[in-house]
Design a protein around this motif. Structure first.
Motif, mmCIF file in Angstrom:
data_model
loop_
_atom_site.group_PDB
_atom_site.id
_atom_site.type_symbol
_atom_site.label_atom_id
_atom_site.label_comp_id
_atom_site.label_asym_id
_atom_site.label_seq_id
_atom_site.Cartn_x
_atom_site.Cartn_y
_atom_site.Cartn_z
ATOM 1 N N SER A 18 0.856 -1.182 0.000
ATOM 2 C CA SER A 18 0.000 0.000 0.000
ATOM 3 C C SER A 18 0.897 1.239 0.000
ATOM 4 N N TRP A 48 -3.915 11.234 -1.857
ATOM 5 C CA TRP A 48 -4.283 9.895 -2.319
ATOM 6 C C TRP A 48 -3.599 8.834 -1.457
ATOM 7 N N CYS A 49 -2.315 9.050 -1.176
ATOM 8 C CA CYS A 49 -1.562 8.090 -0.362
ATOM 9 C C CYS A 49 -2.083 8.029 1.068
ATOM 10 N N THR A 55 -7.025 1.206 -1.118
ATOM 11 C CA THR A 55 -7.554 0.861 -2.444
ATOM 12 C C THR A 55 -6.561 1.234 -3.550
ATOM 13 N N SER A 56 -5.299 1.312 -3.184
ATOM 14 C CA SER A 56 -4.219 1.622 -4.118
ATOM 15 C C SER A 56 -3.032 0.722 -3.798
ATOM 16 N N THR A 72 -3.610 3.829 -8.496
ATOM 17 C CA THR A 72 -4.490 4.490 -7.539
ATOM 18 C C THR A 72 -5.923 4.093 -7.870
ATOM 19 N N GLY A 73 -6.699 3.903 -6.836
ATOM 20 C CA GLY A 73 -8.089 3.516 -7.026
ATOM 21 C C GLY A 73 -8.926 3.924 -5.831
ATOM 22 N N TYR A 74 -10.220 3.796 -5.993
ATOM 23 C CA TYR A 74 -11.149 4.064 -4.896
ATOM 24 C C TYR A 74 -12.407 3.240 -5.106
ATOM 25 N N VAL A 85 -10.382 2.221 -10.922
ATOM 26 C CA VAL A 85 -8.942 2.379 -11.082
ATOM 27 C C VAL A 85 -8.721 3.749 -11.703
ATOM 28 N N LEU A 107 -3.977 -5.611 -6.640
ATOM 29 C CA LEU A 107 -4.936 -4.637 -6.123
ATOM 30 C C LEU A 107 -6.333 -5.231 -6.065
#
Length: 179
Positions: A18, A48-49, A55-56, A72-74, A85, A107
């Motif tokens: 992560s 984001w981090c 989710t990344s 990166t995702g959510y 994604v 992921l």
């Protein structure tokens, strides 16, 4: 630290983990140097981090090293079974080794197990052949259906940049499951 963050996957040549806030600058540089992604502010990669680490994922060329690739995702708030994604990038020196596919598999497995995700969505512009190949082969590996439709027409993007923006085509891949 959550279990997902505390338990990185290490292969013989890289570690999949992560992202941490300290990775934000390296992720921003990888995105910038890709010359393909719409570059966000460096501040947004730090956020984001912090806010979407579960989710990344990042790949490191050695345990604890700097990121050499990221996704990166959510999870969509109104569709909690869907992982979006956002961006995928691999440092130039590490391209052509299947790293993006490895990260996407890792992921999805992580987020399917922790969030119950069954669908992956992303957008790809028609000229982005590597991303098309990545997500098409991902769907094939997963035995999942891949549906495509225009999500955002190019005319919706600001015209003041001087370049016309191509449409963003939504790729919806389902079902996906933890492995």
């Amino acid at each position: 630290m959550t279990a997902a963050q505390a338990d990185p996957v290490t292969t013989s040549v890289l570690e999949i983990d992560s992202p941490r806030v300290e990775d934000g600058a390296a992720i921003w540089r990888i995105a910038r140097d890709s010359k393909v992604l719409d570059l966000n502010s460096s501040y947004s990669y730090l956020l984001w981090c912090r806010d979407f680490a579960t989710t990344s994922v990042v790949a490191r060329d050695r345990p604890g090293g700097d990121p050499i690739a990221f996704i990166t995702g959510y999870v969509r708030p109104e569709r909690p079974e869907t992982l979006v994604v956002w961006q995928v990038a691999v440092d130039d020196a590490h391209r052509g080794r299947g790293l993006a596919g490895t990260l996407l598999d890792a992921l999805t497995t992580k987020v399917a197990a922790s969030h119950g995700v069954t669908t992956v969505e992303t957008t790809v512009t028609p000229d982005n052949v590597p991303s098309d190949r990545l997500f098409t082969s991902y769907a094939e590996r997963r035995g999942a259906e891949l549906n495509r439709e225009v999500l955002f027409d190019g005319a919706l993007f600001p015209a003041d940049s001087g370049d016309a923006h191509l449409p963003e085509v939504l790729y919806r891949i389902s079902p996906v499951a933890a492995r």
